[in-house]
Write an enzyme that holds these catalytic residues in place. Structure first.
Site, PDB file in Angstrom:
ATOM      1  CG  HIS A  16      -0.389  -0.123   2.251  1.00  0.00           C
ATOM      2  ND1 HIS A  16       0.542   0.908   2.453  1.00  0.00           N
ATOM      3  CD2 HIS A  16      -0.231  -1.020   3.519  1.00  0.00           C
ATOM      4  CE1 HIS A  16       1.039   0.879   4.146  1.00  0.00           C
ATOM      5  NE2 HIS A  16       0.889  -0.410   4.208  1.00  0.00           N
ATOM      6  CD  GLU A  91       1.894  -6.139   7.825  1.00  0.00           C
ATOM      7  OE1 GLU A  91       1.787  -7.417   8.028  1.00  0.00           O
ATOM      8  OE2 GLU A  91       2.976  -5.081   7.140  1.00  0.00           O
TER       9      GLU A  91
END
Length: 211
Positions: A16, A91
């Site tokens: 990201h 994550e």
């Protein structure tokens, strides 16, 4: 003997865009913070770059955390692909350390960071998950998505920990601090995947300055 099941040819791995917590050097984990203006611009550059490359990407697999979803949408402004969210590529959960800087962690848990990083794949922050657990769900994601979309090239937009775990696994690393650095920030990586086996096609691809 049954013929081998068809599988995805390529996985493209992109982290990201930069977030406010990234800039402040805070651990995000399962938390979130908005993309910075620099992060937004970088995502759009990646989208343009990927649209000009010879590899055809068929769909985007994105972590459901907002920073990854926003990155996928920005990258997709030029690619125009179907986007699918996948919980398994979130994550790593950092437990009690989420939202904190490394200095804050070292002040509150003296010596703990140094102790844990020597465990390699068994590293687990207090109240969080281990690198092994993260790897297992990332591998499961790859297997399931390969089966779901055989022979598609899948662009995966995820997080540093998730991407690092997969690449370290493929390259047979022990995840110990003595190992030389092989991954760099804001880079793109391509893995070939066939019937459960990965190989590195290319890693640390950068966007040219004029892109």
């Amino acid at each position: 003997m049954s013929p081998p099941q068809p599988s995805t040819d390529l996985f493209g791995l992109l982290r990201h865009g930069q977030t406010i917590w990234n800039r402040e050097k805070r651990i995000q984990g399962s938390g979130n913070s908005p993309l910075t203006p620099e992060g937004v611009a970088s995502c759009r550059k990646w989208g343009h770059f990927l649209s000009t490359q010879p590899i055809t990407w068929h769909r985007i697999i994105a972590s459901p955390l907002q920073r990854a979803v926003e990155t996928a949408e920005l990258v997709n402004e030029t690619l125009g692909l179907p986007i699918h969210r996948d919980e398994k590529i979130r994550e790593m959960h950092w437990g009690q350390w989420e939202g904190l800087t490394l200095d804050q962690i070292k002040s509150t848990w003296p010596g703990k960071v140094e102790e844990l990083i020597q465990l390699g794949w068994d590293f687990r922050p207090p109240g969080g998950e281990s690198r092994k657990e993260l790897l297992q769900r990332v591998l499961s994601s790859c297997e399931q998505n390969s089966t779901r979309w055989p022979n598609d090239n899948l662009l995966v937009i995820s997080h540093l920990g998730a991407i690092k775990s997969l690449l370290y696994h493929v390259e047979g690393r022990d995840y110990l601090p003595k190992e030389p650095k092989i991954l760099y920030n804001n880079r793109f990586h391509i893995l070939h995947y066939c019937n459960g086996t990965f190989s590195v096609t290319n890693k640390n691809i950068t966007v040219p300055d004029n892109s």
